[in-house]
Write an enzyme that holds these catalytic residues in place. Structure first.
Site, PDB file in Angstrom:
ATOM      1  N   GLY A  83       0.794  -1.227   0.000  1.00 49.57           N
ATOM      2  CA  GLY A  83       0.000   0.000   0.000  1.00 49.57           C
ATOM      3  C   GLY A  83       0.823   1.273   0.000  1.00 49.57           C
ATOM      4  N   GLY A  84       2.084   1.185  -0.425  1.00 46.69           N
ATOM      5  CA  GLY A  84       2.929   2.375  -0.474  1.00 46.69           C
ATOM      6  C   GLY A  84       3.563   2.740   0.852  1.00 46.69           C
ATOM      7  N   HIS A  94       2.261   0.085 -13.736  1.00 46.73           N
ATOM      8  CA  HIS A  94       1.971  -0.895 -12.683  1.00 46.73           C
ATOM      9  C   HIS A  94       0.815  -1.750 -13.193  1.00 46.73           C
ATOM     10  CE1 HIS A  94       1.247  -1.612  -8.105  1.00 46.73           C
ATOM     11  NE2 HIS A  94       0.858  -2.644  -8.815  1.00 46.73           N
ATOM     12  N   GLU A 145       1.642  -8.740  -8.945  1.00 45.40           N
ATOM     13  CA  GLU A 145       1.882  -7.386  -9.435  1.00 45.40           C
ATOM     14  C   GLU A 145       3.208  -7.319 -10.193  1.00 45.40           C
ATOM     15  OE1 GLU A 145       1.125  -4.228  -6.794  1.00 45.40           O
ATOM     16  OE2 GLU A 145      -0.589  -5.189  -5.848  1.00 45.40           O
ATOM     17  N   ARG A 181      -4.401 -11.951  -1.082  1.00 43.76           N
ATOM     18  CA  ARG A 181      -5.728 -11.612  -0.580  1.00 43.76           C
ATOM     19  C   ARG A 181      -6.569 -11.085  -1.730  1.00 43.76           C
ATOM     20  NH1 ARG A 181      -5.078  -6.165  -1.051  1.00 43.76           N
ATOM     21  NH2 ARG A 181      -3.057  -5.287  -0.484  1.00 43.76           N
TER      22      ARG A 181
END
Length: 692
Positions: A189-190, A233, A300, A318
């Protein structure tokens, strides 16, 4: 929960892993170990399947939507997640108390916690997610990259070692070559991520990344990677069962981000050749099989914008926030699959049977201020009107009008999801529906999303990870109200006062002989972001026909209007041009939702008492909280002297760390708050005297 003996799952170029085959068992009741929109999303599918749901809630979420929708609900502790949603033992005990066969963790919180997954298994409660071993292997970035390299999945070069000393990391960064990216080993999440362009900035960036990682994940270990310029991304949705079957459901493009966090996603990724799409999907399935994966997951990739070469970045073990756009282009309910696969069923389709239909966008609507560096916010949703849901429009949310967006959790208000037959149709629909998403009470990013959706380069699908940074001048251009905005605000004010006068005594009118039907001309004042605006309204007749000037009487526009106070709807004709828009007004503000988004005016009291009053200028001898949050660190005390740029304090809000620095040379006169205390937006944290 019983398991058969394990069997070997083999595929080319992939290490052999043992994968447990889960006996088929009935799941008729699940505990949802989450909150907000994802809890509501899970309840929706569970209800369709006839599965009973048990919600959990903190003290702050007692009246939340997910609590209302579930069949049962239990309070689990105070507002901070560490004392409620992250207490796995409490959740497990509640699952057994409520006689739930399974726990669905949603995303965030305990969804990627291997220890919690193991604890569920130990208590014979099904964890609706992958095996703990897969979570552990993919959750540690250095381990995941090693496994992917062995499986033949391309990775980015960097340092993933165990020597975490500053000296070693600095030396490894030199070997890699700047710019580099520092990443939390257990991050996501960065959070715990920093880009470093120069060696002299390395130590401060490392310290900041470690601090944020420790707070978010309980671990300060980092890895280093070469930072690739001009990248996209792209992530692939995968799904696997416990019988050795695995498929992909195509890819999503999540390139356009702020603070290294996603803000808008689309599926499929634009501009990918069909052979590259197939190659990405195959690599993602290979990655899933390499760790004996079961359930929904996302692999990713970083994609080079120029040559389209791709590299493994991480695997999210998830359900992803952006899973609805995959559902829109495939027609598959991923939560339905999660529940059935967790009960031991096989995947219902083969890879060749999964369709790819049209194009979908998801826009994340956040409580944040894009004009102030996307600082997150919190507060009450005083007014909320969202688009109508249809087969091609979804609104995924966990809030209603009147609810609070809490400082303790993620600031996401909703996800707006649209589908079209192609990208252009879907994007056109997204813009239209964003205009229909109307919120008052706190700052949101809706106007920014509108700017983004209508930017020529975004329209042309020229998306990449630095898109917002490179186009910030256009995307973050300060908006000034146009004449139509001011006219609509003026006529709403007049019509509302007229309605009050018609039905009851109007407390805002100072003397009875100033009643509206006796006024020929009325001057009105408004503020917009500390700038003053004014209009003059001439009353032509009693049928709501007016002349309005926004330039101090130099020019006049003919206006007629009607205002539905209950539905917040204004119908307005300006020189024959008809407009219909939503409007919200209270004592202090008036919001008009026009053709370019929300314009929110302040309403000075002089509109009601017919007197001019100069507002007092706010003192600059202080440093204030830029948003509500927790005062994490104080770097100064009374009597200290600071110079411009010196750090003053750190505020934690929405899980992010925000450093506030001195704006000038000063001496500290007072520090009203202590570290650890909650502070509201604009609270004075440091009071100082200017150094002469």
């Amino acid at each position: 929960m019983n398991f058969l003996p394990t069997f070997s799952l083999k595929c080319p170029l992939v290490p052999t892993f043992s994968c447990p085959v889960r006996l088929k068992s009935t799941i008729d009741k699940i505990l949802i170990a989450n909150r907000g929109e994802i809890a509501c999303r899970i309840i929706k599918t569970a209800r369709k399947l006839g599965v009973q749901t048990v919600a959990v809630y903190s003290e702050a979420d007692r009246d939340s939507l997910h609590v209302t929708l579930a069949n049962e609900a239990y309070e689990i502790g105070p507002a901070p997640a560490a004392q409620s949603y992250l207490v796995g033992s409490k959740l497990l005990n509640l699952a057994k108390l409520a006689k739930c066969q399974a726990i669905h963790p949603g995303y965030g919180f305990l969804s990627e916690n291997a220890e919690f997954a193991e604890a569920c298994h130990g208590e014979d409660v099904i964890f609706i997610g992958p095996p703990a071993s897969a979570i552990r292997d993919m959750g540690i970035k250095s381990t995941s990259k090693r496994i992917m390299q062995q499986a033949g999945v391309p990775i980015i070069g960097g340092y993933h070692g165990e020597d975490q000393s500053n000296e070693n990391l600095r030396e490894e960064a030199r070997k890699i070559g700047y710019p580099i990216m520092i990443k939390a080993v257990k991050g996501g999440g960065g959070k715990g991520m920093r880009i470093v362009h120069r060696e002299e900035d390395f130590e401060q960036a490392l310290r900041s990344a470690r601090t944020e990682s420790q707070k978010s994940f309980g671990d300060s270990a980092v890895l280093l990677e070469k930072y690739l310029e001009e990248t996209r991304h792209v992530e692939v949705q995968v799904f696997a069962d416990s019988h050795g079957n695995a498929v992909h459901l195509y890819e999503r493009d999540c390139s356009v981000q702020r603070r290294h966090q996603k803000i808008i996603e689309e599926a499929p990724a634009p501009g990918l050749p069909s052979d590259l799409r197939a190659e990405l999907g195959t690599a993602a399935v290979r990655a899933a099989k390499a760790v004996g994966y079961v359930g929904a997951g996302t692999v990713e990739f970083i994609l080079d914008k120029k040559n389209l070469a791709f590299h493994f970045m991480e695997m999210n073990t998830r359900l992803q926030v952006e899973h609805p756009i995959t559902e829109m282009i495939t027609g598959i309910d991923l939560v339905d699959w999660q529940i059935k696969i967790a009960s031991g069923e096989e995947l219902p389709v083969k890879q060749e049977d999964i369709p790819l239909m049209g194009h979908a966008f998801e826009a994340r609507i956040y409580a944040e201020n894009p004009m102030a560096g996307f600082l997150p916010g919190a507060g009450k949703l005083e007014f909320l009107s969202s688009p109508k849901v249809n087969t091609d429009v979804r609104v995924e949310t966990g809030v209603r009008e009147g609810d609070e967006v809490s400082v303790h959790y993620d600031p996401m208000i909703a996800k707006l999801v649209v589908w079209g037959r192609d990208r252009q149709e879907s994007l056109t629909k997204l813009s239209a529906k964003l205009l229909e998403y109307n919120i008052v009470g706190l700052e949101t990013n809706i106007n920014f999303l509108l700017q983004l959706a209508n930017h020529p380069e975004f329209q042309a699908a020229n998306v990449y990870t630095d898109f917002i940074k490179d186009h910030q001048e256009a995307l973050l251009k300060p908006y000034k109200p146009v004449k139509e905005d001011l006219i609509m605000a003026s006529v709403v004010l007049i019509l509302e006062e007229k309605s009050h006068e018609t039905h009851q005594y109007n407390p805002f009118v100072v003397e009875s002989n100033f009643r509206l039907n006796h006024l020929y001309e009325r001057k009105l004042k408004f503020t917009f972001q500390e700038e003053n605006f004014g209009s003059i309204v001439r009353f032509i007749d009693s049928k709501d026909n007016y002349e309005i000037s926004c330039d101090d009487g130099q020019t006049w526009d003919s206006v007629s209007a009607s205002f539905n106070l209950m539905e917040h709807t204004l119908n307005c004709s300006i020189n024959g041009h008809r407009l219909q828009t939503k409007v919200f007004k209270n004592q202090e503000r008036l919001a008009v939702f026009g053709v370019k988004g929300k314009v929110e005016f302040g309403i000075p009291s002089s509109n009601y008492n017919l007197e001019d009053r100069d507002s007092e200028l706010e003192s600059s001898n202080k440093a204030v909280a830029p948003m509500p949050g927790i005062l994490d660190k104080l770097f100064v005390k009374v009597g200290d002297s600071v110079q411009k740029g010196d750090p003053l304090f750190v505020l934690i809000a929405m899980k992010m760390e925000h450093l506030v620095k001195a704006s000038k040379d000063a001496k500290i006169a007072n520090v009203p708050f202590k570290a650890g205390e909650s502070v509201p937006k604009d609270a004075t944290i440091i009071q100082f005297e200017t150094v002469s």
